[in-house]
Motif scaffolding. Structure first.
Motif: not given
Length: 264
Positions: A110-133
């Motif tokens: 489960c530990l690797p998937f927790i790390g990936v999940g956290t990274a994906l959430v951050g990347n989703a925020f960055l993607f939304a900001a990127t598309v907006f810009i």
């Protein structure tokens, strides 16, 4: 492998709650909170844009937008930031959770998937900001963005496969984390994020062609800047290699897990 997959599914609520708690702890007492996941990579893009935009803008054929180089950079950084986040989290995943692994019973997978999940959430925020810009500077999204889930999946498979192997190795040889900090800096500069592969000589371009991140980053740039599909054959070979690497890393992790707990 099927047993590990069933374990992840049974403990999916534990993984989701751990991702949520990880994000809360990461930005505890921070006034801007999750915005830091967006501001830090955007600040890096702004610095490179200010320094290199006039030099590199002419190197992007077929793009007339005056902010083309900034868009090129942001697309590349979106791919790179996800890769680095997963690698860095995987490196210290078992070392940082050593006490948890000893005191609480749960599938260690489960530990690797927790790390990936956290990274994906951050990347989703960055993607939304990127598309907006992009929209603000006159570069609205196109249907080519539908290729992004595939590109993200390949990125995650490669990042997690490599990161999990390094994380296991880092338990036994703690120098791995220090070495990878230097390797990632060098890796950044042999990936066409700040520059374009077209300005390189044939010799150096053949070296970059061995870099899996080259095809992933280029795919993001093709989709987000040029509005076209990524190059499918190189991406397919990268995806196959990433899946093999990921499978190998889980096999190594499964065999090393009992010894890891004793070392930690």
């Amino acid at each position: 492998m099927s047993e590990m997959a069933r374990s992840v599914w049974r403990y999916r609520h534990f993984i989701l709650s751990s991702v949520k708690n990880d994000l809360k702890a990461r930005f505890a007492r921070s006034r801007l909170g999750g915005l830091w996941m967006v501001l830090q990579p955007l600040a890096q893009v702004a610095i490179y844009s200010l320094v290199l935009s006039r030099v590199m803008a002419a190197k992007l054929p077929g793009v007339t937008n005056q902010y083309a180089y900034s868009i090129y950079l942001m697309a590349g950084m979106l791919a790179w930031s996800l890769f680095v986040e997963i690698i860095q989290r995987s490196l210290n995943l078992f070392v940082d959770n050593g006490n948890l692994m000893k005191k609480i019973f749960f599938p260690r997978v489960c530990l690797p998937f927790i790390g990936v999940g956290t990274a994906l959430v951050g990347n989703a925020f960055l993607f939304a900001a990127t598309v907006f810009i992009f929209a603000i500077v006159g570069h609205p999204p196109t249907w080519a963005l539908l290729w992004l889930p595939l590109l993200v999946a390949v990125n995650v498979a490669f990042s997690l496969g490599l990161g999990l192997l390094l994380g296991v190795l880092n338990v036994f040889v703690r120098d791995v984390g220090q070495i990878m900090a230097v390797v990632l800096q060098l890796w950044f500069w042999v990936t066409p994020i700040v520059y374009t592969a077209g300005i390189l000589g044939n010799g150096f371009r053949s070296i970059i062609a061995l870099n899996p991140m080259y095809y992933i980053v280029t795919g993001f740039q093709d989709v987000m800047l040029y509005g076209k599909a990524p190059q499918l054959m190189p991406l397919l070979w990268t995806a196959l290699g990433s899946v093999v690497l990921l499978g190998l890393s889980f096999i190594v992790f499964r065999r090393a897990a009992p010894e890891m707990v004793d070392v930690l």
